[in-house]
Design an enzyme around this catalytic site. Structure first.
Site, PDB file in Angstrom:
ATOM      1  CB  THR A 112       0.628  11.649  -4.237  1.00 59.90           C
ATOM      2  OG1 THR A 112      -0.375  11.035  -5.061  1.00 59.90           O
ATOM      3  CG2 THR A 112       0.858  10.783  -2.995  1.00 59.90           C
ATOM      4  CB  CYS A 113       1.173  14.794  -8.288  1.00 59.48           C
ATOM      5  SG  CYS A 113       1.997  13.275  -8.824  1.00 59.48           S
ATOM      6  NE  ARG A 122      -2.786   6.966  -5.103  1.00 59.21           N
ATOM      7  CZ  ARG A 122      -3.661   6.169  -5.743  1.00 59.21           C
ATOM      8  NH1 ARG A 122      -4.860   5.976  -5.224  1.00 59.21           N
ATOM      9  NH2 ARG A 122      -3.326   5.571  -6.868  1.00 59.21           N
ATOM     10  CB  ALA A 143       2.973  11.541 -19.399  1.00 59.78           C
ATOM     11  CD  GLN A 145       4.084   9.542  -3.559  1.00 59.47           C
ATOM     12  OE1 GLN A 145       3.317   8.675  -3.964  1.00 59.47           O
ATOM     13  NE2 GLN A 145       4.436  10.572  -4.309  1.00 59.47           N
ATOM     14  CD  GLU A 158       4.249   4.957  -8.284  1.00 59.86           C
ATOM     15  OE1 GLU A 158       5.381   5.245  -7.857  1.00 59.86           O
ATOM     16  OE2 GLU A 158       3.198   5.220  -7.682  1.00 59.86           O
TER      17      GLU A 158
END
Length: 444
Positions: A55-56, A58, A200, A126, A120
């Site tokens: 994923t973005c 990990r 963020a 995923q 989350e």
């Protein structure tokens, strides 16, 4: 089989906890490279099963290894090969978990406890996708399939039972409320958000909805701009962060970079140009993005997770995280116990089969010696002898499962084999709980 004839569950990878966004982007694998990596892993002699999660935030490889050290070396080499990254750039960033640590890690990831935005739930989808890819490629077997199915259930239980999904929102809300005590209402503030990940995005969205003027600073400008566009804000490169600090009333750092991004010197220079106006620095990252010494700069207030945690504890938010961790601990123990019971099953089955063979033989001899023995009497004798066998085997069976859970299965299985002359083919199916050699880092 591996060292000692035992297989090992391993997880090797990098995540936002220990790698820069740039490194994570280089290690992020698209579908063809994930497929190539799976094929390469399961084509090696040291690995029986594999699943790749990318994923973005990990990139992780889960394997059921036939040998410990051989699998570690092969996973590392093949991962770096597919990522096109030099070993020197990544080797020190790779983490390794095995056995109970690997199980706990999978459960924590599925529950959102290891995510950049705590709680989350997207990560479960995923993980489910990674499992499906490995299943379709026929690279996953009973060990990893069972682990991931259990992890997905644990993740769902955490989300359902603890309310952890609200923790990320709570962290942002609490950080901004504490910042308001020093710089005034967020609605009138200029907020600089550092990072463009899940936390963020949550911080930027929350600040924008409150009416703040928001700027996003990110290493990859395009990713930062995508977030800024969603909130009608602006984006800058992370390299321009220092020169943007003087304009910021509130800085919210969520990048989780391996090194600090905002230092005392940068903040002192920024405050010197603000004409005495204070600034608040909210650090939501782990590891921290804002140097602790920033708190010593006159006019600057550093708000870290410790202060936010104190506030949330008083409001009852952080207990959700503790409750989730307790679920993980209990689920890992239950998983290990269930796996130990499964390992004990062949010997228990062989023991009972041996007892049933003896019972059948004795009933046949009884019937041959007593021709007048009617069916009803025979049935009563069979039931009585069956109860006798059940009572005799109850204590050894219970004890066997207890010893399996404690890691003493193999020796006890050998003793039962010697005492009862069990089928050696049945005993060959017994797998004792994992006893691993030292890993490359010297840990057990």
């Amino acid at each position: 089989m591996g060292e000692g004839g035992l297989m090992s569950l391993l997880v090797i990878g990098v995540s936002h906890h220990n790698a820069s966004v740039d490194l994570l982007e280089r290690l992020s694998l698209d579908a063809p490279r994930r497929e190539n990596l799976l094929a390469g892993l399961c084509g090696r002699e040291n690995i029986a099963e594999a699943i790749v999660v990318s994923t973005c935030n990990r990139t992780e490889v889960y394997v059921e290894a036939l040998t410990f050290h051989g699998a570690v070396s092969e996973v590392t080499d093949l991962l770096l090969e597919q990522a096109g990254t030099d070993r020197d750039d990544v080797h020190e960033r790779l983490y390794l978990h095995f056995e109970d640590r690997a199980i706990a890690h999978a459960f924590r990831v599925a529950g959102g406890l290891d995510s950049m935005a705590i709680g989350e739930s997207q990560i479960r989808a995923q993980l489910r996708h990674a499992l499906r890819e490995a299943q379709e490629a026929r690279r996953v077997g009973p060990a990893l399939n069972t682990l991931f199915q259990r992890a997905l259930r644990v993740g769902k239980r955490i989300q359902t039972d603890t309310g952890i999904g609200a923790v990320g929102h709570s962290l942002v809300d609490a950080g901004l409320r504490l910042a308001e005590q020093h710089v005034g209402p967020v609605a009138a503030a200029r907020v600089l958000v550092v990072g463009a990940g899940a936390m963020a995005a949550l911080a930027a969205t929350t600040a924008a909805r409150a009416g703040a003027d928001v700027t996003v600073a990110n290493r990859t400008l395009a990713r930062g701009q995508a977030l800024a566009d969603r909130i009608s804000g602006r984006a800058i490169r992370l390299g321009n962060l220092a020169e943007s600090l003087p304009d910021a009333d509130i800085v919210v750092a969520c990048a989780g970079s391996p090194g600090t991004l905002v230092g005392r010197v940068d903040v002192a220079a920024a405050l010197a140009t603000r004409g005495g106006r204070p600034a608040a620095y909210v650090d939501l990252a782990m590891p921290h993005d804002i140097d602790h010494d920033v708190a010593d700069v006159p006019g600057a207030t550093r708000i870290g997770l410790d202060a936010i945690g104190t506030l949330l504890h008083d409001q009852g938010a952080l207990p959700a995280v503790r409750a989730a961790e307790e679920i993980v601990t209990a689920e890992v123990a239950g998983y290990l116990t269930a796996r130990a019971s499964e390992a004990a099953a062949p010997t228990i089955a062989a023991l009972r089969a041996r007892a049933n063979d003896v019972l059948t033989g004795e009933l046949a001899r009884l019937e041959a010696r007593t021709p007048g023995f009617d069916a009803r009497d025979r049935h009563e004798v069979e039931v009585a002898m069956g109860r006798l066998i059940d009572k005799l085997l109850h204590a050894p069976t219970v004890r066997f499962r207890e010893l399996a859970a404690r890691g003493s299965l193999a020796a006890y299985a050998e003793a039962i084999d010697a005492l009862f002359a069990l089928d050696p083919h049945a005993l060959a199916a017994v797998e004792s709980p994992m006893v691993l050699p030292e890993d490359p880092g010297g840990r057990r």
